[in-house]
Design a protein around this motif. Structure first.
Motif, PDB file in Angstrom:
ATOM      1  N   LYS A  15       0.817  -1.220   0.000  1.00  0.00           N
ATOM      2  CA  LYS A  15       0.000   0.000   0.000  1.00  0.00           C
ATOM      3  C   LYS A  15       0.846   1.263   0.000  1.00  0.00           C
ATOM      4  CE  LYS A  15      -4.095  -2.025   0.452  1.00  0.00           C
ATOM      5  NZ  LYS A  15      -5.133  -1.973  -0.574  1.00  0.00           N
ATOM      6  N   PHE A  16       1.543   1.486  -1.079  1.00  0.00           N
ATOM      7  CA  PHE A  16       2.241   2.751  -1.228  1.00  0.00           C
ATOM      8  C   PHE A  16       1.216   3.852  -1.446  1.00  0.00           C
ATOM      9  CE2 PHE A  16       5.760  -0.051  -2.696  1.00  0.00           C
ATOM     10  CZ  PHE A  16       6.694   0.334  -1.739  1.00  0.00           C
ATOM     11  N   ILE A  17       1.314   4.906  -0.655  1.00  0.00           N
ATOM     12  CA  ILE A  17       0.389   6.032  -0.768  1.00  0.00           C
ATOM     13  C   ILE A  17       1.215   7.319  -0.880  1.00  0.00           C
ATOM     14  CG2 ILE A  17      -1.479   7.329   0.307  1.00  0.00           C
ATOM     15  CD1 ILE A  17      -2.244   4.807   1.816  1.00  0.00           C
ATOM     16  N   PRO A  18       1.112   8.010  -2.019  1.00  0.00           N
ATOM     17  CA  PRO A  18       0.423   7.652  -3.259  1.00  0.00           C
ATOM     18  C   PRO A  18       1.072   6.423  -3.912  1.00  0.00           C
ATOM     19  CG  PRO A  18       1.158   9.965  -3.291  1.00  0.00           C
ATOM     20  CD  PRO A  18       1.835   9.301  -2.148  1.00  0.00           C
ATOM     21  N   PRO A  19       0.430   5.888  -4.952  1.00  0.00           N
ATOM     22  CA  PRO A  19       1.039   4.755  -5.657  1.00  0.00           C
ATOM     23  C   PRO A  19       2.463   5.077  -6.098  1.00  0.00           C
ATOM     24  CG  PRO A  19      -1.201   5.108  -6.424  1.00  0.00           C
ATOM     25  CD  PRO A  19      -0.876   6.265  -5.525  1.00  0.00           C
ATOM     26  N   LEU A  20       3.263   4.028  -6.227  1.00  0.00           N
ATOM     27  CA  LEU A  20       4.686   4.208  -6.480  1.00  0.00           C
ATOM     28  C   LEU A  20       4.959   5.024  -7.736  1.00  0.00           C
ATOM     29  CD1 LEU A  20       7.287   3.413  -5.074  1.00  0.00           C
ATOM     30  CD2 LEU A  20       7.377   1.363  -6.495  1.00  0.00           C
ATOM     31  N   TYR A  21       4.212   4.780  -8.812  1.00  0.00           N
ATOM     32  CA  TYR A  21       4.483   5.519 -10.042  1.00  0.00           C
ATOM     33  C   TYR A  21       4.187   7.003  -9.878  1.00  0.00           C
ATOM     34  CZ  TYR A  21      -0.499   5.797 -11.389  1.00  0.00           C
ATOM     35  OH  TYR A  21      -1.838   6.083 -11.442  1.00  0.00           O
ATOM     36  N   LYS A  22       3.187   7.328  -9.073  1.00  0.00           N
ATOM     37  CA  LYS A  22       2.882   8.736  -8.815  1.00  0.00           C
ATOM     38  C   LYS A  22       3.978   9.390  -7.983  1.00  0.00           C
ATOM     39  CE  LYS A  22      -2.162   8.626  -9.241  1.00  0.00           C
ATOM     40  NZ  LYS A  22      -3.448   8.963  -8.580  1.00  0.00           N
ATOM     41  N   GLN A  23       4.574   8.629  -7.078  1.00  0.00           N
ATOM     42  CA  GLN A  23       5.691   9.157  -6.304  1.00  0.00           C
ATOM     43  C   GLN A  23       6.881   9.467  -7.210  1.00  0.00           C
ATOM     44  OE1 GLN A  23       6.740   7.247  -2.559  1.00  0.00           O
ATOM     45  NE2 GLN A  23       4.744   6.247  -2.457  1.00  0.00           N
ATOM     46  N   ARG A  24       7.116   8.612  -8.194  1.00  0.00           N
ATOM     47  CA  ARG A  24       8.207   8.874  -9.133  1.00  0.00           C
ATOM     48  C   ARG A  24       7.941  10.140  -9.941  1.00  0.00           C
ATOM     49  NH1 ARG A  24       8.274   2.904  -9.747  1.00  0.00           N
ATOM     50  NH2 ARG A  24       6.758   3.078 -11.436  1.00  0.00           N
ATOM     51  N   TYR A  25       6.719  10.279 -10.427  1.00  0.00           N
ATOM     52  CA  TYR A  25       6.382  11.465 -11.206  1.00  0.00           C
ATOM     53  C   TYR A  25       6.458  12.735 -10.352  1.00  0.00           C
ATOM     54  CZ  TYR A  25       4.645   8.211 -14.773  1.00  0.00           C
ATOM     55  OH  TYR A  25       4.544   7.219 -15.713  1.00  0.00           O
ATOM     56  N   GLN A  26       6.029  12.625  -9.103  1.00  0.00           N
ATOM     57  CA  GLN A  26       6.093  13.783  -8.215  1.00  0.00           C
ATOM     58  C   GLN A  26       7.542  14.167  -7.940  1.00  0.00           C
ATOM     59  OE1 GLN A  26       3.380  15.627  -7.169  1.00  0.00           O
ATOM     60  NE2 GLN A  26       5.026  17.040  -6.597  1.00  0.00           N
ATOM     61  N   PHE A  27       8.405  13.179  -7.869  1.00  0.00           N
ATOM     62  CA  PHE A  27       9.832  13.452  -7.687  1.00  0.00           C
ATOM     63  C   PHE A  27      10.343  14.322  -8.836  1.00  0.00           C
ATOM     64  CE2 PHE A  27      14.308  12.592  -8.360  1.00  0.00           C
ATOM     65  CZ  PHE A  27      14.851  12.671  -7.085  1.00  0.00           C
ATOM     66  N   ILE A  28       9.932  13.993 -10.057  1.00  0.00           N
ATOM     67  CA  ILE A  28      10.356  14.775 -11.224  1.00  0.00           C
ATOM     68  C   ILE A  28       9.753  16.172 -11.178  1.00  0.00           C
ATOM     69  CG2 ILE A  28      10.321  14.923 -13.736  1.00  0.00           C
ATOM     70  CD1 ILE A  28      12.140  12.741 -12.606  1.00  0.00           C
ATOM     71  N   LYS A  29       8.485  16.275 -10.810  1.00  0.00           N
ATOM     72  CA  LYS A  29       7.845  17.587 -10.723  1.00  0.00           C
ATOM     73  C   LYS A  29       8.552  18.467  -9.703  1.00  0.00           C
ATOM     74  CE  LYS A  29       3.657  18.699 -11.049  1.00  0.00           C
ATOM     75  NZ  LYS A  29       2.215  18.911 -10.775  1.00  0.00           N
ATOM     76  N   ASP A  30       8.932  17.885  -8.573  1.00  0.00           N
ATOM     77  CA  ASP A  30       9.650  18.645  -7.549  1.00  0.00           C
ATOM     78  C   ASP A  30      11.006  19.103  -8.069  1.00  0.00           C
ATOM     79  OD1 ASP A  30       7.525  18.217  -5.854  1.00  0.00           O
ATOM     80  OD2 ASP A  30       8.475  16.566  -4.758  1.00  0.00           O
ATOM     81  N   LEU A  31      11.664  18.251  -8.846  1.00  0.00           N
ATOM     82  CA  LEU A  31      12.961  18.595  -9.422  1.00  0.00           C
ATOM     83  C   LEU A  31      12.811  19.743 -10.423  1.00  0.00           C
ATOM     84  CD1 LEU A  31      15.754  17.152  -8.908  1.00  0.00           C
ATOM     85  CD2 LEU A  31      15.511  16.205 -11.192  1.00  0.00           C
ATOM     86  N   VAL A  32      11.749  19.690 -11.215  1.00  0.00           N
ATOM     87  CA  VAL A  32      11.464  20.770 -12.159  1.00  0.00           C
ATOM     88  C   VAL A  32      11.215  22.076 -11.404  1.00  0.00           C
ATOM     89  CG1 VAL A  32       9.757  21.644 -13.823  1.00  0.00           C
ATOM     90  CG2 VAL A  32      10.636  19.302 -14.028  1.00  0.00           C
ATOM     91  N   GLY A  33      10.480  21.980 -10.314  1.00  0.00           N
ATOM     92  CA  GLY A  33      10.224  23.167  -9.508  1.00  0.00           C
ATOM     93  C   GLY A  33      11.503  23.766  -8.932  1.00  0.00           C
TER      94      GLY A  33
END
Length: 378
Positions: A15-33
């Protein structure tokens, strides 16, 4: 099967919250920010979900996706197209989104000049021959400022019920942390990058020794390339096939800028006109008010719409006035409004953009509106 869906089946019990793939995408969004790249490429973009998320990042002006499977990209690439609202209210930035069909083992000049390149759950899908070519293509040829590579950490696999060998049937390998870090450090050394390791998907309490479920390497180029060295020995032959391209409406395009300026000028003029007519009506009803008090009321009414205008209408030459059935609003007053000023930059540009689109006085100094038509457009 979609790699994110396959992964969710295996990681569902944890039970990864958020799902693991969303965590990866959020990591990229944070890096872009954090780094504010203007040009971003996603290698192995699959269904374009990450690209779709990144198109909302205001710093990005160029997005490119590459995948070996054209059909997967085409399934949802329509999400990358501009929406009606993008045409109604064009953004100040320009944005171009392009999808290419091809292999990360091949070089193509369309992938040059990017600030950030992401490779999310990509390398484990590569054959050994492709993996050997991958560093030279990405770090040697493309040579972006930042590269992000994520890949499964196989030390986490015993915690994922149902995983016997690899997490996805298309994976050619899955590395433990030591293997990934050894490969990443050698790649970074060879191409003059630094690399830091992190990840997403924390292990359960008491199992911290296995590390993150997804391990991530963030590579940063040590030295900026000069224009001459960056272009040396770069092939000009295109090998990728472009399957999608979208150019978003932008205020950098004068066609869209003119529409925005004309709309804003008419809107601003209508507000000023109504404020003037309200003031005149008030004067008619309260004829005992002295001239100074009437002017103060007018300025207060205008300040309800814009503080800037109140400072400027003190000069009589900038005051709107009525002559017969026509209201005259000086262009200088309209130009003083922040949004009009920001859109145009100069008074001369304002006059040029509205020429022939807005009814002006004979000397071109004021916008003319009819008092009898509240919603008249010129």
């Amino acid at each position: 099967m979609d790699k994110n869906l396959q992964e969710e089946q295996f990681t569902g019990i944890i039970k990864f919250i958020p799902p693991l793939y969303k965590q990866r995408y959020q990591f990229i969004k944070d890096l872009v920010g954090k780094y504010k790249p203007k040009k971003v490429a996603d290698l192995g973009c699959a269904d374009c979900t990450l690209l779709w998320m990144l198109k909302f990042c205001s710093c990005i002006e160029v997005l490119a996706g590459l995948d070996i499977c054209a059909s997967v990209m085409k399934e949802k690439m329509h999400r990358l197209s501009p929406l009606p609202g993008d045409y109604l209210q064009p953004a100040e930035r320009s944005l171009t989104v392009t999808l290419h069909h091809g292999s990360v083992a091949h070089k193509d000049p369309c992938m040059l000049g990017f600030d950030l390149v992401t490779c999310i759950e990509l390398i484990e899908h590569l054959e050994q021959s492709e993996l050997r070519k991958f560093p030279e293509v990405v770090f040697g040829f493309m040579a972006p400022s930042i590269v992000v590579i994520s890949t499964p950490n196989c030390e986490f696999n015993p915690l994922l019920p149902g995983v016997t060998l690899f997490r996805h049937p298309d994976h050619k390998f899955e590395w433990n942390r030591a293997q990934f870090q050894s490969w990443a450090l050698e790649t970074a050394r060879r191409y003059d990058y630094s690399v830091e390791f992190t990840g997403v998907g924390h292990p359960p309490t008491g199992m911290e020794n296995v590390g993150f479920c997804t391990q991530i390497g963030v590579f940063v180029r040590k030295y900026l390339q000069t224009g001459e060295s960056a272009q040396s020995e770069k092939p000009t032959e295109a090998v990728y096939k472009t399957v999608f391209k979208a150019v978003y409406p932008s205020l950098k395009d004068e066609k869209y800028l003119q529409n925005a300026v004309v709309s804003e000028v008419i809107f601003t003029a209508q507000i000023i006109k109504q404020s003037l007519l309200d003031r005149l009506m008030s004067e008619h009803e309260e004829y005992n008010d002295d001239r100074t008090e009437r002017k103060s009321k007018f300025q207060h009414s205008m300040n309800c719409f814009s503080e800037d205008l109140g400072k400027l209408v003190v000069e009589k030459s900038m005051e709107p006035f009525v002559d017969g059935n026509v209201v005259y609003i000086p262009l200088t007053t309209i130009f003083s409004f922040p949004k009009v000023n920001r859109l145009c930059g100069t008074f001369e540009k304002l006059r040029r953009l509205i020429a022939g689109k807005v009814t002006l006085s004979s000397d071109g100094s004021a916008v003319m509106l009819n008092t009898e038509h509240e919603n008249e457009e010129n």
